[in-house]
Design an enzyme around this catalytic site. Structure first.
Site, PDB file in Angstrom:
ATOM      1  N   HIS A  41       0.843  -1.197   0.000  1.00 40.03           N
ATOM      2  CA  HIS A  41       0.000   0.000   0.000  1.00 40.03           C
ATOM      3  C   HIS A  41       0.878   1.246   0.000  1.00 40.03           C
ATOM      4  CE1 HIS A  41      -3.520   2.285   2.179  1.00 40.03           C
ATOM      5  NE2 HIS A  41      -3.218   2.779   0.989  1.00 40.03           N
ATOM      6  N   HIS A  47       3.698   0.837   3.049  1.00 37.80           N
ATOM      7  CA  HIS A  47       3.669  -0.233   4.044  1.00 37.80           C
ATOM      8  C   HIS A  47       3.010  -1.454   3.418  1.00 37.80           C
ATOM      9  CE1 HIS A  47      -0.163   1.969   4.485  1.00 37.80           C
ATOM     10  NE2 HIS A  47      -0.683   0.768   4.677  1.00 37.80           N
ATOM     11  N   ASP A  49       0.075  -4.227   4.273  1.00 44.40           N
ATOM     12  CA  ASP A  49      -1.028  -4.565   5.164  1.00 44.40           C
ATOM     13  C   ASP A  49      -1.157  -6.081   5.238  1.00 44.40           C
ATOM     14  OD1 ASP A  49      -2.254  -2.013   6.061  1.00 44.40           O
ATOM     15  OD2 ASP A  49      -2.424  -1.681   3.894  1.00 44.40           O
ATOM     16  N   LYS A 197      -4.327   0.382 -15.531  1.00 41.53           N
ATOM     17  CA  LYS A 197      -4.050  -0.416 -16.734  1.00 41.53           C
ATOM     18  C   LYS A 197      -3.898  -1.897 -16.381  1.00 41.53           C
ATOM     19  CE  LYS A 197      -1.747   3.248 -19.332  1.00 41.53           C
ATOM     20  NZ  LYS A 197      -0.457   3.878 -19.595  1.00 41.53           N
TER      21      LYS A 197
HETATM   22 MN    MN Z   1      -2.779   0.318   4.485  1.00 40.01          MN
END
Ligand code: MN
Length: 213
Positions: A41, A47, A49, A197
């Site tokens: 992310h 980070h 997740d 895309k």
């Molecule tokens: Mn996150």
């Protein structure tokens, strides 16, 4: 606590007229194995997740530097709100200015199971969850251990994600796994996802019982 109540914090943080993230209203069938996903992310700070399916939701941690295969590495994992199970199929761009704005890439997914005698709910409450991953990138034995004292003065949201020694550990080269940086669900790069895309991600959570997606 029911699933709806567990997801109240997740819902309160987001405006579903603006983000394509799932509202958590969708039904995801339970399987005979517990699932996990890791989403890379690129928010304000990059980070990973880390999400473990438990009792109808994903228990979730933001791993600031990503998982390491080196048992010497203790990776900070900040506990965050429970996420809905259909979040495990989400890949895309959260609009800038919205909560968690940035690109989300499905970096790993598969199955997990707790190690030892304790029920996983009890292990989590005690701040010491040992488990085995059977993913596309991550395998073998791991632990999430809650820090007793953290800089938030007792809120105890800080955990450490640590690889146990086994045949999947890589001493001295634990971070190399992060160089594998394409989506396991679509094959796309972060840049392709950000640009909207390439192929859509193949579903996993909604792929049907027992399927790897
Ligand atoms: Mn996150």
């Amino acid at each position: 606590m029911g699933v709806k109540a567990k997801l109240s914090v997740y819902r309160a943080k987001r405006d579903f007229t603006r983000t394509a993230e799932p509202s958590g209203e969708g039904e995801v069938a339970g399987g005979n194995r517990r699932r996990f996903v890791i989403q890379k992310h690129a928010a304000t700070r990059l980070h990973y997740d880390f999400r473990l399916e438990l009792d109808g939701v994903f228990k979730s941690w933001a791993v600031t530097r990503g998982p390491s295969l080196d048992p010497h590495d203790k990776r900070l994992a900040v506990a965050v709100e429970d996420h809905p199970l259909d979040y495990g199929d989400f890949e895309g761009a959260i609009p800038k200015g919205e909560y968690g704005g940035g690109t989300v890439l499905l970096w790993d997914r598969g199955y997990w199971e707790p190690e030892g005698e304790a029920r996983p709910e009890e292990a989590l409450a005690a701040g010491d969850l040992k488990f085995v991953l059977d993913g596309e990138r991550l395998h073998g034995s791991w632990v999430l251990v809650r820090m007793k004292h953290d800089r938030f003065g007792g809120r105890r949201t800080n955990w450490l994600l640590i690889k146990h020694r086994d045949g999947y550990a890589r001493e001295g080269d634990g971070g190399a796994i992060l160089a594998e940086d394409r989506s396991v669900a679509s094959g796309r790069s972060m840049e392709e996802i950000a640009a909207g895309k390439g192929p859509a991600p193949r579903p996993f959570m909604r792929a049907g019982r027992g399927s790897r997606g």
